[in-house]
Design an enzyme around this catalytic site. Structure first.
Site, short mmCIF file in Angstrom:
data_model
loop_
_atom_site.label_atom_id
_atom_site.label_comp_id
_atom_site.label_asym_id
_atom_site.label_seq_id
_atom_site.Cartn_x
_atom_site.Cartn_y
_atom_site.Cartn_z
N ASP A 66 0.86 -1.19 0.00
CA ASP A 66 0.00 0.00 0.00
C ASP A 66 0.89 1.23 0.00
O ASP A 66 2.10 1.13 0.22
CB ASP A 66 -1.02 -0.01 1.14
CG ASP A 66 -0.43 0.21 2.52
OD1 ASP A 66 0.77 -0.06 2.71
OD2 ASP A 66 -1.17 0.65 3.42
N TYR A 68 3.00 4.70 0.70
CA TYR A 68 3.64 5.31 1.86
C TYR A 68 2.61 6.22 2.55
O TYR A 68 1.84 6.90 1.89
CB TYR A 68 4.85 6.15 1.44
CG TYR A 68 5.97 5.38 0.81
CD1 TYR A 68 6.62 4.34 1.48
CD2 TYR A 68 6.42 5.71 -0.48
CE1 TYR A 68 7.68 3.66 0.90
CE2 TYR A 68 7.49 5.02 -1.06
CZ TYR A 68 8.10 4.00 -0.37
OH TYR A 68 9.15 3.32 -0.95
N PHE A 79 6.62 2.00 -4.36
CA PHE A 79 7.99 2.16 -3.87
C PHE A 79 8.61 3.54 -4.16
O PHE A 79 9.64 3.89 -3.61
CB PHE A 79 8.93 1.05 -4.40
CG PHE A 79 8.57 -0.32 -3.93
CD1 PHE A 79 8.82 -0.71 -2.62
CD2 PHE A 79 7.94 -1.22 -4.77
CE1 PHE A 79 8.48 -1.98 -2.17
CE2 PHE A 79 7.58 -2.49 -4.34
CZ PHE A 79 7.86 -2.87 -3.02
N HIS A 188 10.78 -9.37 0.68
CA HIS A 188 10.52 -7.93 0.57
C HIS A 188 11.82 -7.15 0.84
O HIS A 188 12.64 -7.56 1.65
CB HIS A 188 9.43 -7.53 1.57
CG HIS A 188 8.83 -6.20 1.28
ND1 HIS A 188 9.37 -5.03 1.74
CD2 HIS A 188 7.73 -5.85 0.58
CE1 HIS A 188 8.63 -4.01 1.33
NE2 HIS A 188 7.63 -4.48 0.62
#
Length: 223
Positions: A66, A68, A79, A188
């Site tokens: 989701d 920031y 990202f 991740h």
């Protein structure tokens, strides 16, 4: 807030999805949320991933979770952060792997729009978030929508690379036809998991090797 102001190529592919009851409910939820809370990214950027990478241009899909949830960070590309914003830890680690894998210099900005223009579709599973509350828009309908997006990309296109970082992203592999596309899974890039196999996974060079093998132009990853 999200009467879909979205690139025409995507609007055509996703027309049926926008008519479904869950999407109407999602729109109602977001209107109410906006009245009571600060929501990221700004409404004009909710579909930035789609608008910067039209359907016909998609070559690579990088899936985030989701947006920031800090001020001025999210701008609709997974990202990525706006110019001038300090790199969040996950993005720092992505850039470290980029340097080690491709020999790129550390970027000056965390804005990944250049990748988006190259055909890298930077999509989050959830496209909005409440300020300072991670996962606050989880299970409100976005996942149904983005699952449909992944499924349609898999069905309607060939020779895509899907880069799936972390367990939630990795679970989306079931939506993708692995006979037509390359699926690259790794832990991740967050500091909690990056040393469990994200570093050294070489997603950027593996992507370009796959594209070149199929006669497609590789991605210019260096920013």
């Amino acid at each position: 807030m999200i009467d879909p102001k979205i690139d025409s190529s995507w609007k055509e592919v996703l027309f049926d999805e926008f008519q479904k009851p869950y999407f109407e409910e999602l729109k109602r939820f977001l209107v109410e949320e906006k009245q009571r809370h600060t929501i990221y990214p700004h409404g004009s950027n909710v579909f930035a991933a789609f608008n910067n990478t039209p359907f016909d241009n998609v070559k690579v899909v990088i899936l985030g979770q989701d947006p920031y949830h800090g001020a001025n960070q999210a701008h609709g590309l997974a990202f990525s952060v706006n110019d001038g914003v300090p790199f969040p830890p996950s993005l720092q680690n992505i850039f470290k792997e980029l340097r080690d894998d491709m020999g790129c210099d550390m970027p000056k900005s965390g804005n990944l729009i250049k990748w988006a223009k190259e055909g890298v579709f930077l999509i989050n599973a959830v496209l909005t978030v409440r300020a300072a509350e991670a996962n606050s828009h989880k299970s409100r309908g976005w996942e149904i929508f983005t699952d449909a997006v992944i499924r349609l990309l898999s069905e309607k296109k060939e020779n895509l690379v899907f880069i799936l970082w972390g367990a939630p992203a990795g679970a989306k592999a079931s939506l993708i036809n692995a006979k037509k596309h390359l699926i690259l899974k790794a832990p991740h890039p967050s500091p909690l998991s990056s040393y469990r196999g994200f570093f050294g996974s070489k997603p950027f060079s593996k992507t370009n090797d796959f594209l070149k093998e199929r006669g497609l132009k590789p991605i210019e990853w260096c920013l």
